[in-house]
Design an enzyme around this catalytic site. Structure first.
Site, PDB file in Angstrom:
ATOM      1  N   THR A 121       0.820  -1.203   0.000  1.00 49.20           N
ATOM      2  CA  THR A 121       0.000   0.000   0.000  1.00 49.20           C
ATOM      3  C   THR A 121       0.856   1.256   0.000  1.00 49.20           C
ATOM      4  OG1 THR A 121      -1.510   1.291   1.413  1.00 49.20           O
ATOM      5  CG2 THR A 121      -0.106  -0.279   2.511  1.00 49.20           C
ATOM      6  N   TYR A 178      -1.366   0.438  10.651  1.00 52.77           N
ATOM      7  CA  TYR A 178      -1.681  -0.311   9.438  1.00 52.77           C
ATOM      8  C   TYR A 178      -0.510  -0.264   8.464  1.00 52.77           C
ATOM      9  CZ  TYR A 178      -3.440  -1.004   4.699  1.00 52.77           C
ATOM     10  OH  TYR A 178      -3.578  -1.403   3.390  1.00 52.77           O
TER      11      TYR A 178
END
Length: 321
Positions: free
Chosen positions: A126, A148
């Site tokens: 990501t 995250y």
């Protein structure tokens, strides 16, 4: 024809990827553990078309517990998309993010490094690994600003270790702001469209001047499939190229829905990125991939999908976490 493993097969991108691989004639084994991040019913809807395809098999399995060799035996392409997503909950439930993003990745790598059949292992990462300002190419420093992002970067490092020590043919993809039909209900564009279609205020975190480089899901899937034939050991950004502010996205959605937005401003969320914009030229050089879907066209497809959900009587889907 390849035997493909897709982890996170019931998710937003994973379900689209499974459909694409099947359309290309491959055999697909989907793996998903149906975490409680958002309702299982949504994931079952994502799987609806897949369950009727004779080339598809679904295995419900939690990779963080163990990965039996039989689960992945004979696989040639492995696409590891399974993860706990999202910023907000990662501050509140780090154990789950560590379990599903780090431990599960390590156990999967440990098992597949024994496979003689494997030709590529694609790890879906990501833009969050870059941190607050994620605009540029793959040389940007990785400075995650959320738990995250930190766990996804840890997954990248695990891939590097297994690649260097055991020679696994790994390719890392860093996805930038993927949107389109089946987008998760906690994601911003889903919530903007839902608010416009149901006449509720859009709850906007921050000032709305955050910049995003958006990637339509079909373009993301195309990049992921092409990565299976890219040079092992490489890391690639995957981004759609068009940079817009959140306010500009809302204006486009107003035009597409024919509704006027009522904005309700909220404080920025911890770990929110101020700007994202992928320089994906490296992926283009290696694979010939280029994004093909203009933002307005992709948003129109997402609006049509969400409008159909409402017309079918589907309840508006609440934010996860």
């Amino acid at each position: 024809m390849m035997k493909c493993i897709v982890t996170g097969a019931a998710g937003f991108i994973g379900s689209h990827l499974c459909e694409r691989l099947l359309a290309d004639g491959h055999e697909v084994i989907g793996i998903d553990c149906f975490t409680d991040y958002y309702p299982r019913l949504i994931k079952e809807q994502n799987l609806a078309r897949l369950r009727h395809h004779r080339g598809f098999t679904l295995q419900e399995w939690d990779l963080s517990t163990e990965v039996p060799t039989a689960l992945v035996e004979g696989a040639q392409w492995i696409f590891h998309l399974a993860a706990m997503p999202g910023l907000v909950r990662s501050w509140q439930d780090f154990d789950s993010y560590n379990r599903h993003n780090v431990t599960a990745t390590q156990r999967l790598l440990e098992t597949v490094c024994k496979l003689s059949t494997m030709q590529r292992f694609i790890y879906a990462s990501t833009s969050s690994v870059y941190g607050t300002y994620a605009s540029g190419d793959e040389s940007l420093p990785t400075r995650p600003c959320s738990p995250y992002g930190l766990t996804k970067l840890a997954g990248e490092h695990l891939c590097r270790v297994y690649s260097e020590v055991f020679g696994l043919p790994i390719v890392v993809l860093r996805y930038f702001s993927v949107y389109g039909p089946r987008q998760r209900p906690d994601m911003g564009y889903y919530q903007f469209v839902e608010a416009l279609l149901t006449g509720r205020p859009i709850r906007l975190t921050g000032d709305g001047w955050q910049v995003r480089g958006n990637t339509f899901v079909a373009d993301c899937v195309e990049a992921t499939v092409r990565a299976a034939e890219a040079l092992p050991g490489e890391t690639f950004n995957v981004g759609g190229g068009e940079l817009v502010t959140i306010r500009e996205v809302i204006r486009l959605l107003e035009q597409l829905t024919g509704r006027r937005a009522c904005l309700e401003y909220l404080p920025p969320r911890p770990g929110d990125q101020r700007a994202t914009g992928a320089d994906a030229s490296k992926l283009t050089r290696h694979t010939g991939w280029t994004p093909r879907t203009p933002l307005v066209e992709g948003l129109a497809q997402q609006v049509a999908w969400q409008r159909a959900l409402l017309e079918q009587g589907a309840l508006p889907l609440r934010k996860a976490g």
